[in-house]
Design a protein around this motif. Structure first.
Motif: not given
Length: 123
Positions: A57-61
């Motif tokens: 998973e990754y945050v958008d930034s």
């Protein structure tokens, strides 16, 4: 315990690879999270990898620029950071997650924290 390494000073657009070496935990059974704390801001979960390494998973930034992985034979997790920006500056921490590697993974709690490694992106 968890020990991060690989931080440093890099120019914008550059790359770094952070490592998270673990000892004393059953690494293969833990989802691992990466967190960032920018100066004056709260610690933020930016990426995680599942116990098997099969999902991330990754945050958008950071999506599309960072890549997280896990080597259960070496008891080590990695965060490959490309296209670094000045706003990526901060202390980076790895953590053994109490809950799943999913969206908002930080809300489920942390079993173990690393001590952090500093990343500074500046020209």
């Amino acid at each position: 315990k968890l020990v991060e390494s690989g931080g440093g000073l890099v120019q914008p657009g550059g790359s770094l690879r952070l490592s998270c070496l673990t000892d004393g935990i059953t690494f293969s059974q833990y989802h691992i999270g990466w967190f960032r704390q920018a100066p004056g801001q709260e610690r933020e979960g930016i990426s995680c990898v599942s116990a098997t390494g099969g999902s991330t998973e990754y945050v958008d930034s950071v999506r599309g620029r960072f890549s997280v992985s896990k080597d259960n034979f070496r008891n080590t997790a990695y965060l490959q950071m490309n296209g670094l920006l000045p706003e990526d500056t901060g202390a980076y921490y790895c953590a053994a997650l109490r809950g799943p590697c999913s969206k908002n993974f930080a809300r489920y709690g942390i079993d173990y924290w690393g001590q952090g490694t500093q990343v500074t992106v500046s020209s």
